[in-house]
Design a protein around this motif. Structure first.
Motif, PDB file in Angstrom:
ATOM      1  N   UNK A  98       3.458 -18.078  -4.293  1.00 56.25           N
ATOM      2  CA  UNK A  98       3.390 -16.716  -4.846  1.00 56.25           C
ATOM      3  C   UNK A  98       3.987 -15.672  -3.906  1.00 56.25           C
ATOM      4  N   UNK A  99       4.537 -16.092  -2.768  1.00 56.49           N
ATOM      5  CA  UNK A  99       4.997 -15.133  -1.758  1.00 56.49           C
ATOM      6  C   UNK A  99       5.961 -14.100  -2.329  1.00 56.49           C
ATOM      7  N   UNK A 100       7.065 -14.529  -2.899  1.00 55.89           N
ATOM      8  CA  UNK A 100       8.087 -13.590  -3.362  1.00 55.89           C
ATOM      9  C   UNK A 100       7.570 -12.697  -4.485  1.00 55.89           C
ATOM     10  N   UNK A 101       6.799 -13.267  -5.399  1.00 53.33           N
ATOM     11  CA  UNK A 101       6.268 -12.483  -6.522  1.00 53.33           C
ATOM     12  C   UNK A 101       5.331 -11.382  -6.034  1.00 53.33           C
ATOM     13  N   UNK A 102       4.370 -11.752  -5.190  1.00 58.91           N
ATOM     14  CA  UNK A 102       3.374 -10.775  -4.750  1.00 58.91           C
ATOM     15  C   UNK A 102       3.977  -9.738  -3.808  1.00 58.91           C
ATOM     16  N   UNK A 103       4.866 -10.162  -2.961  1.00 61.03           N
ATOM     17  CA  UNK A 103       5.467  -9.227  -2.012  1.00 61.03           C
ATOM     18  C   UNK A 103       6.402  -8.241  -2.721  1.00 61.03           C
ATOM     19  N   UNK A 105       6.400  -7.395  -5.994  1.00 59.84           N
ATOM     20  CA  UNK A 105       5.627  -6.523  -6.888  1.00 59.84           C
ATOM     21  C   UNK A 105       4.908  -5.425  -6.100  1.00 59.84           C
ATOM     22  N   UNK A 106       4.388  -5.781  -4.938  1.00 59.88           N
ATOM     23  CA  UNK A 106       3.732  -4.780  -4.096  1.00 59.88           C
ATOM     24  C   UNK A 106       4.751  -3.750  -3.607  1.00 59.88           C
ATOM     25  N   UNK A 111       7.763   1.979  -3.971  1.00 62.12           N
ATOM     26  CA  UNK A 111       9.060   1.972  -3.300  1.00 62.12           C
ATOM     27  C   UNK A 111       8.896   1.843  -1.787  1.00 62.12           C
ATOM     28  N   UNK A 112       8.104   0.846  -1.359  1.00 64.23           N
ATOM     29  CA  UNK A 112       7.834   0.661   0.063  1.00 64.23           C
ATOM     30  C   UNK A 112       9.070   0.146   0.796  1.00 64.23           C
ATOM     31  N   UNK A 113       9.233   0.575   2.039  1.00 65.47           N
ATOM     32  CA  UNK A 113      10.320   0.081   2.880  1.00 65.47           C
ATOM     33  C   UNK A 113      10.015  -1.307   3.428  1.00 65.47           C
ATOM     34  N   UNK A 114       8.740  -1.561   3.697  1.00 63.16           N
ATOM     35  CA  UNK A 114       8.324  -2.855   4.229  1.00 63.16           C
ATOM     36  C   UNK A 114       6.987  -3.256   3.621  1.00 63.16           C
ATOM     37  N   UNK A 115       6.821  -4.556   3.385  1.00 63.58           N
ATOM     38  CA  UNK A 115       5.535  -5.109   2.968  1.00 63.58           C
ATOM     39  C   UNK A 115       5.214  -6.252   3.927  1.00 63.58           C
ATOM     40  N   UNK A 200       7.419   4.305   4.231  1.00 60.58           N
ATOM     41  CA  UNK A 200       6.131   3.806   3.746  1.00 60.58           C
ATOM     42  C   UNK A 200       6.049   2.286   3.940  1.00 60.58           C
ATOM     43  N   UNK A 201       4.900   1.851   4.431  1.00 65.05           N
ATOM     44  CA  UNK A 201       4.638   0.434   4.664  1.00 65.05           C
ATOM     45  C   UNK A 201       3.276   0.105   4.075  1.00 65.05           C
ATOM     46  N   UNK A 202       3.131  -1.123   3.585  1.00 68.75           N
ATOM     47  CA  UNK A 202       1.815  -1.554   3.092  1.00 68.75           C
ATOM     48  C   UNK A 202       1.635  -3.035   3.397  1.00 68.75           C
ATOM     49  N   UNK A 203       0.379  -3.462   3.488  1.00 68.22           N
ATOM     50  CA  UNK A 203       0.080  -4.877   3.715  1.00 68.22           C
ATOM     51  C   UNK A 203      -0.673  -5.437   2.513  1.00 68.22           C
ATOM     52  N   UNK A 204      -0.586  -6.739   2.352  1.00 64.55           N
ATOM     53  CA  UNK A 204      -1.337  -7.424   1.292  1.00 64.55           C
ATOM     54  C   UNK A 204      -2.323  -8.383   1.955  1.00 64.55           C
TER      55      UNK A 204
END
Length: 347
Positions: A98-103, A105-106, A111-115, A200-204
């Protein structure tokens, strides 16, 4: 245009690349491309790649170069990407399906620059070493890249390069590439620079990457090249100074990350069976600038403080500890603590 470009540097990974590539063929997200750079492999890596991906349902290409290291291979891959986002997957690591899908989509939520995601550290025989990177203080919080960077430096958290996706525009606009010929810390250097420029950056929360700790990998070697990590952190400091970073960030790099790099590098070099490495350690620790750097470091944990003080005042004992010359753990702890009582005022 594809949504994500996955870049894989591959050097003599015939025993690992199958799991890496199959983790891509099993992805639930399908709008991606794969760029593999064969970095002068002398084993069966290239044939394995062609065999595994011959019927792949995603676009892929295999580039070739003489052996120049992972940095040069990643840079070569970067010059070919067509995706909106870019990820870097080493030829011995692999993704959760699920890596590519979840990353992705997040990333598109805001419009995050990094996840960034957590990862699971495993051994070559797939035994779990560490459950995951702890991102508890960051989860679900959109942050400016500089604020995200402060937290991971303060908390001593370091995402692996494989656990991040980067917006391609971020990398292009800031001319971000990997430092060639650097074999330790080049990925950390790249990630820190990218975070510094991120809006903007976010983590999952999920650990979506399996990071394989391989004894024969460049990052695990015990030669003088381990000090490339120190060089990488010094380049980061100069880069942040040049780009007018705030004092708090400069302090964290100068008085936290750089001394940590020295300690990590000296611990690695002590593990080698090469007797010359002991001389190298003693020479480095006698350097006035290195000693000043270490004396200015104030680790929070008792364990790290003990390690630091031992390195500064009893470098030969530090070497013996990491070279495993003191085999009895109870004796080791007793010797270590007794020697450190005066320095740490332990009773």
């Amino acid at each position: 245009m594809v949504k994500i470009s996955v870049i894989i540097p591959a050097y003599n990974v015939e025993n690992y690349i199958e799991k890496t590539l199959k983790s891509l063929t099993l992805q639930t997200f399908k709008d991606f491309e794969v760029i593999i750079v064969n970095d002068g492999s002398t084993d069966n890596t290239e044939n394995k790649i062609n065999s595994i991906l011959k019927n792949a349902d995603f676009p892929w290409k295999l580039l070739k170069q003489q052996n120049q290291g992972a940095s040069a291979a990643r840079n070569k891959g970067l010059s070919e990407v067509k995706g909106e986002y870019v990820s870097f997957l080493d030829g011995d690591d692999y993704y959760n399906v699920f890596f590519l899908e979840k990353m992705y989509n997040k990333a598109k939520e805001n419009d995050y620059d990094m996840v960034v995601c957590s990862y699971i550290l495993i051994s070559e025989n797939e035994k779990i070493i560490s459950k995951s990177l702890q991102l508890d203080d960051l989860l679900g919080k959109p942050l400016n890249g500089k604020d995200f960077l402060k937290i991971i430096l303060q908390k001593e958290i370091q995402p692996t390069i494989s656990s991040i996706i980067f917006k391609k525009k971020l990398l292009i606009d800031n001319n971000l590439i990997f430092t060639k010929k650097c074999t330790n810390g080049e990925d950390v250097e790249f990630s820190i620079k990218a975070l510094f420029h991120s809006r903007l950056v976010i983590s999952v929360p999920e650990p979506l990457v399996f990071y394989v700790k391989r004894k024969s990998s460049a990052s695990q070697e015990s030669t003088v090249r381990v000090f490339h990590f120190v060089g990488a952190m010094k380049r980061v400091l100069r880069y942040l100074e040049k780009n007018h970073a705030e004092d708090e960030l400069l302090f964290l790099i100068k008085h936290k990350r750089i001394p940590q790099a020295y300690i990590t590098s000296l611990a690695k070099i002590s593990k080698s069976k090469n007797p010359e490495n002991k001389k190298i350690l003693l020479k480095v620790i006698k350097n006035p600038k290195v000693k000043e750097t270490l004396l200015n470091y104030q680790p929070k944990s008792w364990k790290e403080k003990l390690k630091l003080k031992t390195l500064i005042y009893f470098p030969r004992l530090f070497y013996l500890v990491y070279n495993k010359r003191l085999n009895n753990l109870a004796l080791l702890q007793k010797v270590w603590v007794e020697k450190m009582k005066d320095k740490l005022m332990i009773k």
